[in-house]
Design an enzyme around this catalytic site. Structure first.
Site, mmCIF file in Angstrom:
data_model
loop_
_atom_site.group_PDB
_atom_site.id
_atom_site.type_symbol
_atom_site.label_atom_id
_atom_site.label_comp_id
_atom_site.label_asym_id
_atom_site.label_seq_id
_atom_site.Cartn_x
_atom_site.Cartn_y
_atom_site.Cartn_z
ATOM 1 N N SER A 161 0.859 -1.192 0.000
ATOM 2 C CA SER A 161 0.000 0.000 0.000
ATOM 3 C C SER A 161 0.888 1.231 0.000
ATOM 4 O O SER A 161 2.025 1.185 0.490
ATOM 5 C CB SER A 161 -0.873 0.018 1.265
ATOM 6 O OG SER A 161 -1.519 1.272 1.407
ATOM 7 N N TYR A 221 -1.226 -0.556 10.486
ATOM 8 C CA TYR A 221 -1.436 -0.890 9.069
ATOM 9 C C TYR A 221 -0.234 -0.456 8.231
ATOM 10 O O TYR A 221 0.296 -1.234 7.421
ATOM 11 C CB TYR A 221 -2.720 -0.199 8.585
ATOM 12 C CG TYR A 221 -3.071 -0.467 7.147
ATOM 13 C CD1 TYR A 221 -3.752 -1.626 6.779
ATOM 14 C CD2 TYR A 221 -2.748 0.446 6.138
ATOM 15 C CE1 TYR A 221 -4.089 -1.870 5.451
ATOM 16 C CE2 TYR A 221 -3.078 0.210 4.819
ATOM 17 C CZ TYR A 221 -3.751 -0.942 4.478
ATOM 18 O OH TYR A 221 -4.083 -1.181 3.164
HETATM 19 N N1 LIG Z 1 -8.926 -0.480 -1.202
HETATM 20 C C1 LIG Z 1 -7.875 0.319 -1.002
HETATM 21 O O1 LIG Z 1 -7.969 1.557 -1.090
HETATM 22 C C2 LIG Z 1 -6.516 -0.270 -0.709
HETATM 23 C C3 LIG Z 1 -5.402 0.570 -0.766
HETATM 24 C C4 LIG Z 1 -4.141 0.046 -0.495
HETATM 25 C C5 LIG Z 1 -4.011 -1.282 -0.170
HETATM 26 N N2 LIG Z 1 -5.115 -2.073 -0.103
HETATM 27 C C6 LIG Z 1 -4.918 -3.480 0.249
HETATM 28 O O2 LIG Z 1 -5.564 -4.292 -0.697
HETATM 29 C C7 LIG Z 1 -5.916 -5.529 -0.086
HETATM 30 C C8 LIG Z 1 -7.357 -5.829 -0.352
HETATM 31 O O3 LIG Z 1 -8.128 -4.814 0.218
HETATM 32 P P1 LIG Z 1 -9.620 -4.468 -0.255
HETATM 33 O O4 LIG Z 1 -9.638 -3.019 -0.517
HETATM 34 O O5 LIG Z 1 -10.046 -5.407 -1.321
HETATM 35 O O6 LIG Z 1 -10.403 -4.685 1.115
HETATM 36 P P2 LIG Z 1 -11.481 -5.784 1.502
HETATM 37 O O7 LIG Z 1 -11.816 -5.560 2.938
HETATM 38 O O8 LIG Z 1 -12.588 -5.751 0.510
HETATM 39 O O9 LIG Z 1 -10.672 -7.126 1.348
HETATM 40 C C9 LIG Z 1 -9.892 -7.690 2.362
HETATM 41 C C10 LIG Z 1 -10.323 -9.140 2.492
HETATM 42 O O10 LIG Z 1 -9.476 -9.775 3.469
HETATM 43 C C11 LIG Z 1 -10.292 -10.610 4.244
HETATM 44 N N3 LIG Z 1 -9.672 -10.880 5.536
HETATM 45 C C12 LIG Z 1 -9.560 -10.055 6.602
HETATM 46 N N4 LIG Z 1 -8.975 -10.684 7.613
HETATM 47 C C13 LIG Z 1 -8.703 -11.956 7.179
HETATM 48 C C14 LIG Z 1 -8.103 -13.086 7.781
HETATM 49 N N5 LIG Z 1 -7.678 -13.065 9.050
HETATM 50 N N6 LIG Z 1 -7.988 -14.204 7.051
HETATM 51 C C15 LIG Z 1 -8.429 -14.254 5.774
HETATM 52 N N7 LIG Z 1 -9.014 -13.225 5.149
HETATM 53 C C16 LIG Z 1 -9.144 -12.082 5.859
HETATM 54 C C17 LIG Z 1 -11.611 -9.876 4.397
HETATM 55 O O11 LIG Z 1 -12.675 -10.739 4.762
HETATM 56 C C18 LIG Z 1 -11.769 -9.259 3.006
HETATM 57 O O12 LIG Z 1 -12.530 -10.107 2.158
HETATM 58 C C19 LIG Z 1 -5.541 -5.396 1.389
HETATM 59 O O13 LIG Z 1 -4.264 -5.963 1.615
HETATM 60 C C20 LIG Z 1 -5.496 -3.896 1.584
HETATM 61 O O14 LIG Z 1 -4.666 -3.522 2.650
HETATM 62 C C21 LIG Z 1 -6.362 -1.603 -0.372
#
Ligand SMILES: NC(=O)c1ccc[n+]([C@@H]2O[C@H](COP(=O)([O-])OP(=O)(O)OC[C@H]3O[C@@H](n4cnc5c(N)ncnc54)[C@H](O)[C@@H]3O)[C@@H](O)[C@H]2O)c1
Length: 256
Positions: free
Chosen positions: A138, A151
């Site tokens: 990220s 985070y």
């Molecule tokens: N959306 C953004 O703006 C953004 C920006 C930078 C990084 N990210 C990263 O992208 C990735 C995906 O994020 P997203 O935006 O799709 O969010 P999201 O919440 O939709 O997806 C995260 C998924 O991880 C799952 N999860 C959480 N804890 C867990 C565990 N202990 N075991 C298994 N699964 C688990 C959740 O159920 C969820 O389905 C993450 O690593 C997040 O940090 C997202």
């Protein structure tokens, strides 16, 4: 075949759909098994939903074993799960105020979970002549912020974990890269930081916010042989939000 952790989430689901559209097979692994099933079911035989708790080593090992026994091996691992619930995010504050158990929980899932995914998957990849690991980092792993110290620190760890794995297993044919999204509009981001999108848009070089499909396209590229000479890299996919002078927004202002 690819294993995607956090596969039921916004970015993970888009990656699953993209890899299957390109002819691949995927394990959609998530702590929310019913949501993982909802992502996997429309993809038919090319997808298998698996329950995963990325904070538990046994659960990560079982996910990799399920992938190998169902599809015969593993070529791609997308370490992507992260705790994005508002309850945890609210407590992920500053160095002085973050409860240490919240810090530990975040590091366990968002960083140690990625190490363990590599630990269990790499021997299977080497047995098949190599593979590609893509870790979701990220922008938060590259800069400081007024909150979310857990985070951001975990994501910084993901970037260096990526370089270590790439260095240690490249000669065995395993590539390892990271993607570093900026704000991507997903259900999770809209739920946890509803006001952030408007503020964030002022800092974008490009005229729109990011979509899960943007990240999925980059993950698919890094997974493919097209990226066969890339390893140990962390690629930003953020609309140019972190590459310019801080005064950019003062001059240019809002976009979308
Ligand atoms: N959306 C953004 O703006 C953004 C920006 C930078 C990084 N990210 C990263 O992208 C990735 C995906 O994020 P997203 O935006 O799709 O969010 P999201 O919440 O939709 O997806 C995260 C998924 O991880 C799952 N999860 C959480 N804890 C867990 C565990 N202990 N075991 C298994 N699964 C688990 C959740 O159920 C969820 O389905 C993450 O690593 C997040 O940090 C997202």
């Amino acid at each position: 075949m690819a294993v995607i952790t956090g596969g039921a989430g916004g970015i993970g689901a888009a990656v699953a759909q993209r890899l299957v559209a390109e002819g691949g097979a995927v394990v959609v692994a998530d702590i929310h098994f019913a949501n993982a099933q909802q992502v996997a079911q429309p993809l038919g035989d090319a997808a298998l939903a698996v329950h995963l708790d990325a904070g538990q080593a046994d659960s990560i090992a079982a996910m990799i074993e399920s992938a190998v026994s169902h599809f015969g091996g593993i070529d791609i691992l997308h370490n992507n799960a992260a705790i994005t619930t508002p309850e945890i995010q609210r407590q992920d504050t500053t160095a002085v105020d973050i409860p240490v158990e919240v810090w530990r929980q975040i590091l366990e899932v968002n960083l140690t979970g990625y190490l363990l995914g590599c630990q269990f998957a790499i021997p299977h990849m080497i047995a098949r002549g190599g593979g590609s690991i893509i870790n979701t980092a990220s922008n938060s792993g590259m800069v400081g912020d007024v909150a979310r110290i857990g985070y951001g620190t975990a994501k910084a760890g993901v970037i260096n974990l990526t370089k270590h794995v790439a260095t240690q297993y490249g000669r065995s044919g395993v590539r390892c890269n990271a993607v570093a999204p900026g704000l991507i509009l997903t259900e999770a981001t809209q739920r946890s930081v509803p006001e952030l999108a408007k503020n964030y848009a002022r800092h974008l070089a490009l005229p729109r916010l990011g979509r899960a499909e943007d990240v999925a396209a980059l993950v698919a590229y890094l997974a493919s042989e097209e990226a066969g000479y890339m390893t140990g890299q962390c690629i930003s996919i953020d609309g140019g939000s972190l590459m310019h002078q801080p005064h950019f927004a003062d001059f240019v202002g809002e976009t979308t």
